[in-house]
Design an enzyme around this catalytic site. Structure first.
Site, PDB file in Angstrom:
ATOM      1  N   SER A  22       0.836  -1.211   0.000  1.00 39.75           N
ATOM      2  CA  SER A  22       0.000   0.000   0.000  1.00 39.75           C
ATOM      3  C   SER A  22       0.870   1.261   0.000  1.00 39.75           C
ATOM      4  O   SER A  22       1.849   1.361   0.751  1.00 39.75           O
ATOM      5  CB  SER A  22      -0.899   0.004   1.235  1.00 39.75           C
ATOM      6  OG  SER A  22      -1.566   1.243   1.314  1.00 39.75           O
ATOM      7  N   LYS A  73     -12.967  -4.793   1.259  1.00 37.93           N
ATOM      8  CA  LYS A  73     -13.828  -3.640   0.972  1.00 37.93           C
ATOM      9  C   LYS A  73     -15.322  -3.981   1.000  1.00 37.93           C
ATOM     10  O   LYS A  73     -16.127  -3.187   1.470  1.00 37.93           O
ATOM     11  CB  LYS A  73     -13.475  -3.037  -0.393  1.00 37.93           C
ATOM     12  CG  LYS A  73     -12.165  -2.275  -0.391  1.00 37.93           C
ATOM     13  CD  LYS A  73     -11.925  -1.594  -1.724  1.00 37.93           C
ATOM     14  CE  LYS A  73     -10.668  -0.739  -1.663  1.00 37.93           C
ATOM     15  NZ  LYS A  73     -10.487   0.083  -2.863  1.00 37.93           N
ATOM     16  N   ASP A 109     -13.375   6.083  -3.269  1.00 37.75           N
ATOM     17  CA  ASP A 109     -12.833   5.709  -4.588  1.00 37.75           C
ATOM     18  C   ASP A 109     -13.654   6.358  -5.707  1.00 37.75           C
ATOM     19  O   ASP A 109     -13.116   6.699  -6.762  1.00 37.75           O
ATOM     20  CB  ASP A 109     -12.871   4.185  -4.781  1.00 37.75           C
ATOM     21  CG  ASP A 109     -11.743   3.471  -4.038  1.00 37.75           C
ATOM     22  OD1 ASP A 109     -10.703   4.111  -3.786  1.00 37.75           O
ATOM     23  OD2 ASP A 109     -11.915   2.290  -3.712  1.00 37.75           O
ATOM     24  N   GLY A 133     -12.936  -5.041 -17.169  1.00 40.52           N
ATOM     25  CA  GLY A 133     -12.796  -5.683 -15.864  1.00 40.52           C
ATOM     26  C   GLY A 133     -14.061  -5.544 -15.040  1.00 40.52           C
ATOM     27  O   GLY A 133     -14.801  -4.563 -15.181  1.00 40.52           O
ATOM     28  N   ASN A 134     -14.303  -6.555 -14.193  1.00 39.26           N
ATOM     29  CA  ASN A 134     -15.527  -6.575 -13.380  1.00 39.26           C
ATOM     30  C   ASN A 134     -15.208  -6.924 -11.929  1.00 39.26           C
ATOM     31  O   ASN A 134     -15.954  -7.618 -11.261  1.00 39.26           O
ATOM     32  CB  ASN A 134     -16.556  -7.553 -13.964  1.00 39.26           C
ATOM     33  CG  ASN A 134     -15.931  -8.887 -14.322  1.00 39.26           C
ATOM     34  OD1 ASN A 134     -15.726  -9.206 -15.488  1.00 39.26           O
ATOM     35  ND2 ASN A 134     -15.581  -9.666 -13.314  1.00 39.26           N
ATOM     36  N   ALA A 137     -12.550  -2.596  -8.194  1.00 38.85           N
ATOM     37  CA  ALA A 137     -12.391  -1.214  -8.654  1.00 38.85           C
ATOM     38  C   ALA A 137     -13.461  -0.854  -9.688  1.00 38.85           C
ATOM     39  O   ALA A 137     -13.917   0.301  -9.746  1.00 38.85           O
ATOM     40  CB  ALA A 137     -10.999  -1.019  -9.245  1.00 38.85           C
TER      41      ALA A 137
HETATM   42  P1  NAP Z   1      -9.850  -7.232  -8.730  1.00 32.66           P
HETATM   43  O1  NAP Z   1     -11.029  -7.092  -7.838  1.00 32.66           O
HETATM   44  O2  NAP Z   1      -8.954  -8.397  -8.592  1.00 32.66           O
HETATM   45  O3  NAP Z   1     -10.410  -7.174 -10.244  1.00 32.66           O
HETATM   46  C1  NAP Z   1      -9.558  -7.315 -11.353  1.00 32.66           C
HETATM   47  C2  NAP Z   1     -10.389  -7.506 -12.626  1.00 32.66           C
HETATM   48  O4  NAP Z   1      -9.465  -7.614 -13.707  1.00 32.66           O
HETATM   49  C3  NAP Z   1     -11.251  -8.762 -12.634  1.00 32.66           C
HETATM   50  O5  NAP Z   1     -12.444  -8.511 -13.332  1.00 32.66           O
HETATM   51  C4  NAP Z   1     -10.388  -9.749 -13.415  1.00 32.66           C
HETATM   52  O6  NAP Z   1     -11.122 -10.680 -14.163  1.00 32.66           O
HETATM   53  C5  NAP Z   1      -9.711  -8.831 -14.415  1.00 32.66           C
HETATM   54  N1  NAP Z   1      -8.438  -9.391 -14.856  1.00 32.66           N
HETATM   55  C6  NAP Z   1      -7.400  -9.781 -14.084  1.00 32.66           C
HETATM   56  N2  NAP Z   1      -6.403 -10.244 -14.861  1.00 32.66           N
HETATM   57  C7  NAP Z   1      -6.834 -10.177 -16.138  1.00 32.66           C
HETATM   58  C8  NAP Z   1      -6.272 -10.533 -17.398  1.00 32.66           C
HETATM   59  N3  NAP Z   1      -5.034 -11.044 -17.493  1.00 32.66           N
HETATM   60  N4  NAP Z   1      -7.009 -10.304 -18.510  1.00 32.66           N
HETATM   61  C9  NAP Z   1      -8.247  -9.790 -18.428  1.00 32.66           C
HETATM   62  N5  NAP Z   1      -8.847  -9.440 -17.267  1.00 32.66           N
HETATM   63  C10 NAP Z   1      -8.129  -9.628 -16.132  1.00 32.66           C
HETATM   64  O7  NAP Z   1      -8.884  -5.963  -8.600  1.00 32.66           O
HETATM   65  P2  NAP Z   1      -9.323  -4.433  -8.348  1.00 32.66           P
HETATM   66  O8  NAP Z   1      -9.307  -4.134  -6.916  1.00 32.66           O
HETATM   67  O9  NAP Z   1     -10.569  -4.190  -9.121  1.00 32.66           O
HETATM   68  O10 NAP Z   1      -8.082  -3.641  -8.981  1.00 32.66           O
HETATM   69  C11 NAP Z   1      -7.870  -3.675 -10.368  1.00 32.66           C
HETATM   70  C12 NAP Z   1      -6.781  -2.685 -10.784  1.00 32.66           C
HETATM   71  O11 NAP Z   1      -7.150  -1.359 -10.452  1.00 32.66           O
HETATM   72  C13 NAP Z   1      -5.411  -2.919 -10.115  1.00 32.66           C
HETATM   73  O12 NAP Z   1      -4.424  -2.692 -11.073  1.00 32.66           O
HETATM   74  C14 NAP Z   1      -5.371  -1.867  -9.046  1.00 32.66           C
HETATM   75  O13 NAP Z   1      -4.047  -1.462  -8.733  1.00 32.66           O
HETATM   76  C15 NAP Z   1      -6.116  -0.731  -9.726  1.00 32.66           C
HETATM   77  N6  NAP Z   1      -6.728   0.192  -8.742  1.00 32.66           N
HETATM   78  C16 NAP Z   1      -6.317   1.483  -8.755  1.00 32.66           C
HETATM   79  C17 NAP Z   1      -6.878   2.380  -7.880  1.00 32.66           C
HETATM   80  C18 NAP Z   1      -6.417   3.818  -7.889  1.00 32.66           C
HETATM   81  O14 NAP Z   1      -6.692   4.537  -6.927  1.00 32.66           O
HETATM   82  N7  NAP Z   1      -5.777   4.273  -8.935  1.00 32.66           N
HETATM   83  C19 NAP Z   1      -7.877   1.966  -6.991  1.00 32.66           C
HETATM   84  C20 NAP Z   1      -8.287   0.624  -7.009  1.00 32.66           C
HETATM   85  C21 NAP Z   1      -7.698  -0.256  -7.905  1.00 32.66           C
HETATM   86  P3  NAP Z   1     -11.865 -11.936 -13.492  1.00 32.66           P
HETATM   87  O15 NAP Z   1     -12.984 -11.342 -12.692  1.00 32.66           O
HETATM   88  O16 NAP Z   1     -12.353 -12.716 -14.646  1.00 32.66           O
HETATM   89  O17 NAP Z   1     -10.846 -12.618 -12.648  1.00 32.66           O
END
Ligand code: NAP
Length: 287
Positions: A22, A73, A109, A133-134, A137
Site C-alpha cells: 500500500s 472492501k 474511490d 474488468g468486473n 475497482a
Molecule cells: P480485482 O477485484 O482483482 O479485479 C480485477 C479484474 O481484472 C477482474 O475482473 C479480473 O477478471 C480482471 N483481470 C485480471 N487479470 C486479467 C487478465 N489477465 N485479462 C483480463 N482481465 C483480467 O482488482 P481491483 O481491486 O478491481 O483492482 C484492479 C486494478 O485497479 C489494479 O491494477 C489496481 O491497482 C487498480 N486500482 C487502482 C486504484 C487507484 O486509486 N488508482 C484503486 C483501485 C484499484 P476476473 O474477474 O475474470 O478474474
C-alpha cells in the site's frame, strides 16, 4: 524528517491482506507532517477471518479512522454501524471513521475516480463508457460514471459467470438498468465510446509490456476518446502510450489514488488537507 511518535499521537491506518504494497502510508504521513499534526498512519495486516475481531480491537485502542483495501472492501460493509449512500451504492467501503454509535464507512474511490474527469469538459449524458474488468475497482468506476450522468455503461469481462454476478449485484434498479455486460463485442464498443476505463491489472508493474488492448483493438479508438487506466505504476502504462499515439486523452491512476486519499483524510481530520503534498510524495516515491 522523521515524525516523533508520542504518547498522545493519534492513530490512522489501512487494513488489508496484504498491505505491504500500500502507498497510502506514504501520502498520508506526508500530509500529516505538512500539517504539523500529531497523527501517524500505519499499515495493519488483517486476515478475512479476523475482520470482526480487528474492528473491535481498533475501537479498543482508540484508532480515529482507517482505510480498507483488498480483500475486505465488500466484507466490511455489514459489520459497520452506518454506511454512506455512496458506499451502499458501490456495495463496498474504503474509508472508516469512529462515531459514538460505532464505525461509519463510505467509499471515496468514487470521488477519486471522478476527480480527473471533471477537468475534461464533456456532456457525460451522451457518453457510454466502456469499462474493462468486473472486479472491485470496476464497482467504484460504474458508480462514478453513473454519478457523472452516463446513462449507458458497458462492462467487458472474461468470465460470463462473473459478468452475470456483477450485473445482478446492484441494489439500485436504475443503475442496474444502465449496465450492459459483454464477454465479446469489444471492437464495436471501442469504436463508439468516448471513455474507456481499464480496471484490470494488465500492464501493471512488473508486467509493463502488457496491455489489455492489442494494436488492432487500439486502432478502433476514436482520436478524442478519454482512456483512463486505473494503474498508477508505471506511468504511463503501455495502454496509455498506445492511446496517446491514437490522439486519445490519457489519464493514469495516480490522481484517483491521491484524490480518494485526500477525501478520506479530510473526513478523519475534519479540515482541508494538502493535496499537492500527497501527490508529490507519491510521485517522488514512485520515481
Ligand atoms: P480485482 O477485484 O482483482 O479485479 C480485477 C479484474 O481484472 C477482474 O475482473 C479480473 O477478471 C480482471 N483481470 C485480471 N487479470 C486479467 C487478465 N489477465 N485479462 C483480463 N482481465 C483480467 O482488482 P481491483 O481491486 O478491481 O483492482 C484492479 C486494478 O485497479 C489494479 O491494477 C489496481 O491497482 C487498480 N486500482 C487502482 C486504484 C487507484 O486509486 N488508482 C484503486 C483501485 C484499484 P476476473 O474477474 O475474470 O478474474
Amino acid at each position: 524528517m522523521t515524525q516523533q511518535i508520542l504518547g498522545k499521537t493519534k492513530l490512522l491506518g489501512v487494513i488489508g491482506d496484504p498491505v505491504e504494497h500500500s502507498l497510502s502510508p506514504v501520502m498520508h504521513n506526508a500530509a500529516i507532517a505538512a500539517l504539523g499534526l500529531d497523527y501517524v498512519y500505519i499499515p495493519l495486516p488483517v486476515k478475512g477471518e479476523d475482520l470482526s475481531r480487528a474492528l473491535a480491537g481498533l475501537e479498543a485502542i482508540n484508532v480515529v479512522g482507517f482505510n480498507v483495501t483488498i480483500p475486505h472492501k465488500q466484507a466490511l460493509v455489514p459489520l459497520l454501524a452506518d454506511v454512506s449512500p455512496e458506499a451502499q451504492l458501490v456495495g463496498a467501503t474504503n474509508t472508516i471513521w469512529r462515531t459514538p454509535s460505532g464505525w461509519s464507512g463510505t467509499n471515496t474511490d468514487v470521488e477519486g475516480f471522478i476527480a480527473p474527469l471533471k477537468a475534461v469538459a464533456r456532456d457525460w449524458s451522451r457518453i457510454s463508457p466502456v469499462i474493462l474488468g468486473n472486479g472491485g475497482a470496476a464497482r467504484a468506476v460504474v458508480v462514478g460514471c453513473w454519478q457523472l450522468g452516463c446513462s449507458q455503461i458497458h462492462v467487458v469481462g472474461r468470465s460470463e459467470q462473473k459478468l452475470q454476478q456483477f450485473l445482478h449485484s446492484w441494489t439500485d434498479p436504475a443503475l442496474q438498468k444502465a449496465l450492459t455486460v459483454h464477454q465479446s463485442d469489444l471492437p464495436a464498443l471501442l469504436s463508439q465510446t468516448q471513455l474507456l476505463v481499464n480496471t484490470t491489472p494488465v500492464g501493471m508493474f512488473p508486467q509493463t509490456d502488457a496491455s489489455p488492448l492489442d494494436e488492432e483493438l487500439v486502432s478502433k479508438l476514436q482520436p478524442a476518446t478519454i482512456v483512463y487506466d486505473l494503474i498508477y505504476n508505471p506511468n504511463p502504462t503501455r495502454l496509455l502510450k498506445q492511446a496517446q499515439e491514437r490522439g486519445a486523452i490519457a489519464i493514469n491512476g495516480l490522481e484517483m489514488l491521491v484524490q480518494q486519499g485526500a477525501a478520506a483524510l479530510k473526513i478523519w481530520l475534519q479540515q482541508d488537507v494538502p493535496v499537492e503534498v500527497m501527490r508529490q510524495s507519491l510521485r517522488q516515491y514512485l520515481g
